[in-house]
Write a protein that holds these residues in place. Sequence first.
Motif, PDB file in Angstrom:
ATOM      1  N   THR A 145       0.834  -1.197   0.000  1.00  0.00           N
ATOM      2  CA  THR A 145       0.000   0.000   0.000  1.00  0.00           C
ATOM      3  C   THR A 145       0.875   1.256   0.000  1.00  0.00           C
ATOM      4  N   MET A 146       1.894   1.255   0.853  1.00  0.00           N
ATOM      5  CA  MET A 146       2.813   2.402   0.914  1.00  0.00           C
ATOM      6  C   MET A 146       3.596   2.547  -0.386  1.00  0.00           C
ATOM      7  N   TYR A 147       4.055   1.440  -0.942  1.00  0.00           N
ATOM      8  CA  TYR A 147       4.827   1.464  -2.181  1.00  0.00           C
ATOM      9  C   TYR A 147       3.969   1.967  -3.349  1.00  0.00           C
ATOM     10  N   ALA A 148       2.724   1.539  -3.401  1.00  0.00           N
ATOM     11  CA  ALA A 148       1.825   1.986  -4.465  1.00  0.00           C
ATOM     12  C   ALA A 148       1.578   3.491  -4.389  1.00  0.00           C
ATOM     13  N   GLU A 149       1.548   4.015  -3.178  1.00  0.00           N
ATOM     14  CA  GLU A 149       1.290   5.441  -2.991  1.00  0.00           C
ATOM     15  C   GLU A 149       2.525   6.306  -3.252  1.00  0.00           C
ATOM     16  N   HIS A 150       3.709   5.832  -2.852  1.00  0.00           N
ATOM     17  CA  HIS A 150       4.900   6.683  -2.883  1.00  0.00           C
ATOM     18  C   HIS A 150       6.023   6.210  -3.801  1.00  0.00           C
ATOM     19  N   GLY A 151       6.020   4.971  -4.209  1.00  0.00           N
ATOM     20  CA  GLY A 151       7.149   4.435  -4.973  1.00  0.00           C
ATOM     21  C   GLY A 151       6.914   4.515  -6.460  1.00  0.00           C
ATOM     22  N   PRO A 152       7.833   4.167  -7.276  1.00  0.00           N
ATOM     23  CA  PRO A 152       9.188   3.759  -6.949  1.00  0.00           C
ATOM     24  C   PRO A 152      10.203   4.914  -6.955  1.00  0.00           C
ATOM     25  N   THR A 153       9.818   6.097  -7.363  1.00  0.00           N
ATOM     26  CA  THR A 153      10.804   7.177  -7.436  1.00  0.00           C
ATOM     27  C   THR A 153      11.125   7.809  -6.088  1.00  0.00           C
ATOM     28  N   GLU A 154      10.180   7.807  -5.146  1.00  0.00           N
ATOM     29  CA  GLU A 154      10.389   8.437  -3.847  1.00  0.00           C
ATOM     30  C   GLU A 154      10.623   7.427  -2.725  1.00  0.00           C
TER      31      GLU A 154
END
Length: 102
Positions: free
Chosen positions: A59-68
């Motif tokens: 969930t966190m990766y989908a919201e903020h990744g992969p560039t940040e």
Amino acid sequence: MRRDSTSLCHRQLFSEPRFQAHDGEEVELYPSLATKATLLVFWASWSPRSAEILKDAQTMYAEHGPTEFTVIAVNVEHPEWNPAEAEQIRAMSTAAGATYQL
């Protein structure tokens, strides 16, 4: 002198750790730490809480990744890679919907 030895310890700590992903790719910890926020997840297939954490990490990766943001999930059941566990790791990855490396 103390500052130099502390710096050396810091470099050794963060330049050495490498993990092998279930697809065989080697993952180095330091490059991720140097460029973006990194969530390091230690998990085990026998742990129900690990399944929840892997989903939360997605969930966190989908919201903020992969560039940040990146996630490195490390299975801690054995000190070395065991190919016999690949299917179980793939199943956990699929169940979590993980698009990051396990």
